[in-house]
Structure formats: C-alpha cells, structure tokens
Design a protein around this motif. Structure first.
Motif, short mmCIF file in Angstrom:
data_model
loop_
_atom_site.label_atom_id
_atom_site.label_comp_id
_atom_site.label_asym_id
_atom_site.label_seq_id
_atom_site.Cartn_x
_atom_site.Cartn_y
_atom_site.Cartn_z
N GLN A 169 0.83 -1.20 0.00
CA GLN A 169 0.00 0.00 0.00
C GLN A 169 0.87 1.26 0.00
N TRP A 170 1.99 1.20 0.68
CA TRP A 170 2.93 2.33 0.71
C TRP A 170 3.39 2.64 -0.71
N LEU A 171 3.78 1.60 -1.45
CA LEU A 171 4.23 1.81 -2.83
C LEU A 171 3.10 2.27 -3.73
N ASP A 172 1.90 1.74 -3.53
CA ASP A 172 0.75 2.21 -4.30
C ASP A 172 0.53 3.70 -4.08
N ALA A 173 0.72 4.14 -2.83
CA ALA A 173 0.56 5.55 -2.52
C ALA A 173 1.64 6.39 -3.20
N VAL A 174 2.85 5.85 -3.33
CA VAL A 174 3.91 6.55 -4.06
C VAL A 174 3.49 6.74 -5.52
N SER A 175 2.99 5.66 -6.12
CA SER A 175 2.56 5.75 -7.53
C SER A 175 1.44 6.77 -7.69
N GLY A 176 0.49 6.78 -6.75
CA GLY A 176 -0.59 7.75 -6.81
C GLY A 176 -0.09 9.17 -6.68
N ALA A 177 0.86 9.38 -5.77
CA ALA A 177 1.41 10.72 -5.60
C ALA A 177 2.18 11.17 -6.83
N ARG A 178 2.85 10.24 -7.51
CA ARG A 178 3.59 10.59 -8.70
C ARG A 178 2.64 10.97 -9.84
N ARG A 179 1.54 10.27 -9.93
CA ARG A 179 0.55 10.63 -10.94
C ARG A 179 0.01 12.03 -10.67
N GLY A 180 -0.21 12.33 -9.39
CA GLY A 180 -0.68 13.65 -9.03
C GLY A 180 0.31 14.74 -9.39
N LEU A 181 1.59 14.46 -9.21
CA LEU A 181 2.61 15.44 -9.57
C LEU A 181 2.69 15.64 -11.08
N ALA A 182 2.44 14.55 -11.84
CA ALA A 182 2.55 14.62 -13.29
C ALA A 182 1.48 15.48 -13.93
#
Length: 240
Positions: A225-238
């Motif tokens: 879940q931690w890594l999923d949250a990283v991916s989500g945050a990166r999409r938000g930054l993009a």
C-alpha cells in the motif's frame, strides 16, 4: 583497475531495472532504540517486501540499530533478492565477510573514511563483485568517490554525528542531486528520513533513480500500500 560490466552486479542491475526502485530495509530498531518489527519476524517482513515488488533489500547489521551479521545471514536464506549490508565498513576483511553472508552490496560511508581508504574499499568491492553503495552528505565527500559509474551514490539525509536521531534534511538530497548525477553514477539514491509516500514521490520526480527506506515502511503496516501511494502521488505530480 579493470572495471566490470554493470550486469555483473545484481544489486545495481535489479535497482536500475525496477519500476519501483525502493530499497526496502530490515531494521530491528530506529535511531532512538524503538522497536520496528512490532512482533513480526524477519521472514514476515521480507515476505511483505517481496510481495510489494522490492527490487533489493537493505539489512542493517549495525549495533546502533540492533543489527548483527546473524540477521544478514538469516535474510539471505529467506530471499533471492540482492541484499545491501548496511553497517560501518572500514576494512577489506569486512567485504569478504559480507559476500560470504550473502550480501550483493555494502554501505561505504564517505564521511568516515579517508579518501585513500574509500578508494581501496571501492576497488576491492568491484573485484569481489559487490556493488559499492557509497553514502555522502557533501560535495567534498562526493569528490572523493572513485569509479562513480560503477557505484550507487546515495545522499544520506540524516546526520551520523548524532547517530541519525535527527528528522533528516531532504533539501540535502535535492541540493546535491545535480552534482551526484554529474559523477556518472547510474543510480543516484536518496536515503534516510523519507517519511512517507508523498516525500518518496517528490524525490523520484526530482530525478533520483532509487530510494532507501526503512522506518517509514516498517511502520506503514503494508509495504504494498505504501508503494501504491507513491505511484498515486507521482501521478498527481505529473498532472500539475
């Protein structure tokens, strides 16, 4: 010295090939002596890391954090993932021991080593098939790193002079990243003080090729879940 193809070094190869380049850490205690395993066995922690897609695992054998060589041997028996031994390595004999215990990479702390000693240890690592994971905190330390294109160079966001009891300075990573990349290292890493997925996403977005995370992952309850949250945050930054 004859350099080696990067494919000879499984730790570096795995980290560079991973879509989630987070070195996940097995650590018994934090810098303040607080337990991080919470009743879990190393086997349970490693299994969770494997399920999350960890490319590599860091094993803290330093006594500051309750570690030992026995822990490294145990983790090596649990997983085929490449392992980083995280300790204060100052002698070439320790490199031989690391390899015998199952490590694929070893931490070399530039702040603790004279330039001549660092050069000798990096050379011996490369001859032994170990990836030198060289940790720096200043440009002066960075300038002393030999064979940078064969090393992982990591910016430590914490202060070893306080036994890493500070909260960490992420600005150090951002500030040093251009100089680290200029060395030719194939994988600049930000290490320590990465307090959550949002911070991790920002560092990867800034251009780091990898992260080393221990306490935040161990306290998260779910590395996946931690890594999923990283991916989500990166999409938000993009999309900003």
């Amino acid at each position: 010295m004859t350099t080696h193809a990067r494919t000879d070094f499984p730790f570096l190869r795995a980290l560079m090939a991973s879509p989630t380049p987070v070195v996940m850490e097995v650590k018994q205690r934090d810098a303040h002596g607080h337990d991080l395993l919470g009743g879990r066995t190393p086997a349970q922690v490693v299994s969770a890391y494997e399920s999350a897609g960890a490319p590599c695992v860091s094993v803290v054998t330093g006594r500051w954090f309750g570690g030992s060589n026995t822990l490294l041997r145990e983790v090596a028996a649990l997983t085929p993932l490449p392992l980083l031994q995280k300790d204060f390595i100052t002698r070439t004999e320790q490199l031989r021991t690391a390899a015998e215990l199952g490590a694929s990479a070893v931490l070399l702390t530039a702040a603790l080593l004279p330039a001549s000693s660092l050069a000798k240890l990096v050379d011996r690592c490369l001859l032994t098939g170990l990836t030198p994971f060289v940790e720096i905190t200043t440009e002066a330390e960075l300038e002393a790193v030999p064979h940078a294109p064969e090393c992982v160079i990591a910016v430590n966001n914490k202060d070893i002079k306080t036994r890493e009891r500070d909260t960490g300075d992420l600005g150090r990573s951002i500030g040093l990243l251009p100089a680290v990349r200029a060395t030719g290292t194939p994988c600049p890493v930000s290490a320590s003080g990465i307090d959550g997925p949002t911070t991790a996403a920002r560092l990867l977005d800034a251009g780091f090729g990898g992260l080393l995370v221990g306490t935040s992952l161990l306290r998260s309850g779910s590395p996946a879940q931690w890594l999923d949250a990283v991916s989500g945050a990166r999409r938000g930054l993009a999309v900003r």
